[in-house]
Scaffold this motif. Structure first.
Motif, PDB file in Angstrom:
ATOM      1  N   ALA A   1      43.239  52.048  74.529  1.00 40.51           N
ATOM      2  CA  ALA A   1      43.606  53.344  73.957  1.00 40.51           C
ATOM      3  C   ALA A   1      44.725  53.231  72.922  1.00 40.51           C
ATOM      4  O   ALA A   1      44.911  54.143  72.122  1.00 40.51           O
ATOM      5  CB  ALA A   1      44.024  54.299  75.068  1.00 40.51           C
TER       6      ALA A   1
ATOM      7  N   GLN B   1      37.050  59.291  74.418  1.00 36.48           N
ATOM      8  CA  GLN B   1      38.015  60.311  74.017  1.00 36.48           C
ATOM      9  C   GLN B   1      37.297  61.523  73.433  1.00 36.48           C
ATOM     10  O   GLN B   1      36.151  61.426  73.001  1.00 36.48           O
ATOM     11  CB  GLN B   1      39.017  59.733  73.009  1.00 36.48           C
ATOM     12  CG  GLN B   1      39.929  58.699  73.622  1.00 36.48           C
ATOM     13  CD  GLN B   1      40.837  58.024  72.612  1.00 36.48           C
ATOM     14  OE1 GLN B   1      40.796  58.311  71.420  1.00 36.48           O
ATOM     15  NE2 GLN B   1      41.661  57.108  73.093  1.00 36.48           N
TER      16      GLN B   1
ATOM     17  N   ARG C   1      46.330  61.828  68.407  1.00 38.65           N
ATOM     18  CA  ARG C   1      45.309  62.233  69.390  1.00 38.65           C
ATOM     19  C   ARG C   1      45.972  62.734  70.667  1.00 38.65           C
ATOM     20  O   ARG C   1      45.574  63.748  71.229  1.00 38.65           O
ATOM     21  CB  ARG C   1      44.347  61.098  69.680  1.00 38.65           C
ATOM     22  CG  ARG C   1      43.420  60.786  68.502  1.00 38.65           C
ATOM     23  CD  ARG C   1      42.407  59.713  68.860  1.00 38.65           C
ATOM     24  NE  ARG C   1      41.365  60.258  69.701  1.00 38.65           N
ATOM     25  CZ  ARG C   1      40.214  60.755  69.255  1.00 38.65           C
ATOM     26  NH1 ARG C   1      39.954  60.733  67.964  1.00 38.65           N
ATOM     27  NH2 ARG C   1      39.323  61.233  70.070  1.00 38.65           N
TER      28      ARG C   1
END
Length: 189
Positions: free
Chosen positions: A33, A122, A153
């Motif tokens: 991530a 995601q 994000r």
């Protein structure tokens, strides 16, 4: 494993005694991530690395009320989040504790330490589901987290969840500046 278009995500909750075998999985999700941090040697120096995450989780396991949630799709771990109830003095520190709303200083507070979802998964509501499960398990009136200002994000997700900016936060001299974000849980949708 690529994500399917129709997903049946399972969220599982783990207590401190169940977490040690999952730390490597959580660290792998975190690394996926945050490729920009993994590739940046300066991030490791600032405590933003896989070994630092290992130390962080292991240290936090001792906190009363610790909970880790992991999201699975098709048997594969695709996301994780963890937090624990904490005091305002512990979480905000002496420089910010007087600047946060009174309720965040006196009501049940959750420190949300990490929330990460592998990139292919995601923007599919998995972070929201994991966040909701932590709120259910820990049952705080307030939740707080630290987010890098550059993590768009993450910042977008936290704004959708109802978190608001409470001030800049540096957890150690020379360390990176984070945005301290707060959520009054009873105001969250």
């Amino acid at each position: 494993m690529a994500p399917s278009t129709h997903t049946d995500v399972m969220i599982r909750t783990y207590g401190p005694g169940q977490v040690p075998p999952l730390v490597d999985v959580a660290a792998d999700i975190w690394a996926d991530a945050h490729p920009e941090l993994v590739a940046n040697p300066g991030a490791a120096t600032a405590g933003l690395s896989v070994p630092a995450l290992h130390r962080q989780i292991t240290g936090h396991l001792k906190r009363e009320g610790f909970a880790l949630v992991m999201a699975y799709e098709g048997g594969s771990a695709v996301g994780f989040a963890y937090g624990f109830p904490c005091t305002a003095d512990y979480w905000f520190g002496p420089d910010l504790v007087d600047q946060v709303p009174a309720g965040a200083r006196t009501d049940r507070l959750m420190g949300l330490c990490e929330l990460a979802v592998r990139p292919p998964w995601q923007s599919r509501g998995i972070g929201t589901q994991m966040h909701a499960e932590l709120l259910r398990v820990i049952a705080p009136q307030w939740s707080s987290l630290l987010a890098l200002p550059s993590n768009r994000r993450g910042q977008d997700l936290y704004a959708r969840l109802g978190y608001e900016y409470a001030g800049p936060y540096v957890n150690e001299p020379g360390g990176p500046q984070f945005d301290l974000l707060l959520l009054h849980v009873s105001n969250a949708s």
